[in-house]
Write an enzyme that holds these catalytic residues in place. Structure first.
Site, PDB file in Angstrom:
ATOM      1  N   HIS A   1      -4.700  -7.417  53.828  1.00 23.14           N
ATOM      2  CA  HIS A   1      -4.636  -6.338  52.843  1.00 23.14           C
ATOM      3  C   HIS A   1      -3.967  -6.787  51.554  1.00 23.14           C
ATOM      4  O   HIS A   1      -3.682  -5.960  50.687  1.00 23.14           O
ATOM      5  CB  HIS A   1      -3.910  -5.137  53.440  1.00 23.14           C
ATOM      6  CG  HIS A   1      -4.715  -4.426  54.480  1.00 23.14           C
ATOM      7  ND1 HIS A   1      -4.182  -3.512  55.355  1.00 23.14           N
ATOM      8  CD2 HIS A   1      -6.035  -4.513  54.796  1.00 23.14           C
ATOM      9  CE1 HIS A   1      -5.134  -3.062  56.162  1.00 23.14           C
ATOM     10  NE2 HIS A   1      -6.265  -3.663  55.839  1.00 23.14           N
TER      11      HIS A   1
ATOM     12  N   HIS B   1     -13.637  -6.382  61.920  1.00 25.61           N
ATOM     13  CA  HIS B   1     -14.353  -5.308  62.584  1.00 25.61           C
ATOM     14  C   HIS B   1     -15.449  -5.829  63.507  1.00 25.61           C
ATOM     15  O   HIS B   1     -15.881  -5.108  64.408  1.00 25.61           O
ATOM     16  CB  HIS B   1     -14.920  -4.338  61.542  1.00 25.61           C
ATOM     17  CG  HIS B   1     -13.870  -3.483  60.915  1.00 25.61           C
ATOM     18  ND1 HIS B   1     -13.836  -2.113  61.051  1.00 25.61           N
ATOM     19  CD2 HIS B   1     -12.788  -3.805  60.156  1.00 25.61           C
ATOM     20  CE1 HIS B   1     -12.779  -1.627  60.410  1.00 25.61           C
ATOM     21  NE2 HIS B   1     -12.128  -2.639  59.854  1.00 25.61           N
TER      22      HIS B   1
ATOM     23  N   ASN C   1     -15.461   2.736  60.365  1.00 24.64           N
ATOM     24  CA  ASN C   1     -16.359   1.971  59.496  1.00 24.64           C
ATOM     25  C   ASN C   1     -17.133   2.820  58.492  1.00 24.64           C
ATOM     26  O   ASN C   1     -17.439   2.353  57.391  1.00 24.64           O
ATOM     27  CB  ASN C   1     -17.373   1.196  60.350  1.00 24.64           C
ATOM     28  CG  ASN C   1     -16.715   0.223  61.300  1.00 24.64           C
ATOM     29  OD1 ASN C   1     -15.592  -0.219  61.069  1.00 24.64           O
ATOM     30  ND2 ASN C   1     -17.395  -0.114  62.389  1.00 24.64           N
TER      31      ASN C   1
ATOM     32  N   ARG D   1     -13.166  -8.303  55.643  1.00 26.24           N
ATOM     33  CA  ARG D   1     -12.921  -7.232  56.603  1.00 26.24           C
ATOM     34  C   ARG D   1     -13.980  -7.202  57.703  1.00 26.24           C
ATOM     35  O   ARG D   1     -13.710  -6.767  58.817  1.00 26.24           O
ATOM     36  CB  ARG D   1     -12.895  -5.896  55.850  1.00 26.24           C
ATOM     37  CG  ARG D   1     -12.371  -4.747  56.677  1.00 26.24           C
ATOM     38  CD  ARG D   1     -12.143  -3.510  55.823  1.00 26.24           C
ATOM     39  NE  ARG D   1     -11.710  -2.399  56.644  1.00 26.24           N
ATOM     40  CZ  ARG D   1     -12.171  -1.157  56.521  1.00 26.24           C
ATOM     41  NH1 ARG D   1     -13.082  -0.882  55.609  1.00 26.24           N
ATOM     42  NH2 ARG D   1     -11.730  -0.197  57.298  1.00 26.24           N
TER      43      ARG D   1
END
Length: 332
Positions: free
Chosen positions: A196, A69, A97, A65
């Site tokens: 995911h 980000h 976050n 992840r």
């Protein structure tokens, strides 16, 4: 239309208008970048990831992840790893976050191991790219060749992270528009949402779906009743928002179960289920990946490489410590 929903649409519209149409600037990135300066680099990253995942399987999803980000906020430059300083609010406490991103210590361990072998050579930005690839491969998913050669940013921006990163409430139309800003297609959106396939999500991210979808006071109609009852038990109204549940039915294994769950209206996040339930441009791609795991793996690998290409060369450095800019002490 409820006042809440109207306000949400207005916020999303303003958000999209503030995101520039990014041009990828990755010409200096290439495969085998460290073959002469640090030939063990990729092996070191893989071994530390393997050790970390043996200790806690959830590290795989958390490390992967970090690439999303990092890359979506001003390119893949390691800015997500910088701690706040008195003069800089970094990205770790941005709305998307805070209490969510984790496993920074795994990146620290990789950096420490690489500094012992090749001091000052491998950037933290490249570590994220390599570790993300290995997290997927070690979870049963595909592998791919990574392009390397990034430098680390000298700054991070909480404001930019807040402005750019989407909410769990985002719908397919909004996500398609966002991805288009980065020259990523509808196929890229669906494939990369397959990240995911591993990991957990927090109750905080879905309570609105269970009890007040779009300000209606009712649950999301695109939820299988049996699955909704399970989520109601996991995430009761007024319960602990930090309780977590699997993002799909096999959260420790990278596979196409995520897409099969979406077809069955068992997506955990609104921003996932909307890809099947709300937009023809993404629905058929979801169906294809639900039926063909190999097609998903191939598209995911291609999408990760394309996302890794979001890199804008500006003056940077190779950080010795991924949390702080060189020459600066922690907390200063």
């Amino acid at each position: 239309m409820t006042l809440f929903f109207h306000s949400l649409l207005l916020s999303l519209s303003l958000f999209l208008s503030s995101v520039p149409k990014f041009a990828v600037a990755s010409g200096q990135l290439r495969k085998g970048y460290y073959s002469e300066t640090c030939p063990e680099a990729e092996d070191v990253v893989r071994q530390v990831m393997r050790t970390a995942m043996a200790r806690e399987a959830r590290h795989a999803a958390s490390v992967m992840r970090l690439q999303f980000h990092d890359c979506f906020v001003n390119g893949c430059d390691g800015s997500i790893l910088l701690d706040d300083t008195p003069g800089m609010l970094g990205e770790k406490l941005a709305l998307s976050n805070i209490n969510s991103l984790r496993s920074f210590e795994v990146v620290d361990a990789i950096k420490e191991a690489l500094e012992l072998r090749c001091p000052g050579v491998v950037s933290c930005a490249d570590i994220i790219i390599m570790a993300s690839r290995d997290a997927v491969a070690l979870s049963g998913g595909p592998t791919w060749d990574v392009k390397l050669g990034r430098e680390d940013s000298l700054f991070a921006s909480q404001a930019d992270a807040d402005r750019i990163m989407p909410s769990p409430r985002a719908n397919a139309s909004f996500l398609l528009s966002l991805f288009d800003q980065y020259n990523l297609s509808a196929t890229d959106l669906v494939a990369l949402s397959g990240s995911h396939s591993i990991g957990d999500g927090r109750c905080f991210s879905i309570v609105f779906r269970l009890y007040n979808q779009s300000g209606s006071g009712r649950p999301d109609p695109h939820l299988d009743p049996e699955f909704r009852a399970k989520l109601d038990t996991l995430c009761p109204r007024g319960g602990d928002g930090n309780v977590t549940g699997g993002l799909d039915a096999t959260p420790a294994r990278f596979d196409n179960q995520y897409f099969r769950d979406l077809v069955r209206l068992r997506g955990f996040l609104n921003s996932d289920q909307t890809l099947f339930s709300d937009d023809e441009r993404t629905r058929e791609v979801v169906r294809r990946y639900a039926e063909d795991e190999r097609a998903f793996f191939d598209a995911f690998a291609q999408g990760m490489v394309k996302m890794g290409d979001i890199y804008f060369y500006r003056k940077g450095e190779i950080r010795k410590n991924c949390r702080i800019v060189n020459g600066r002490s922690a907390g200063i």
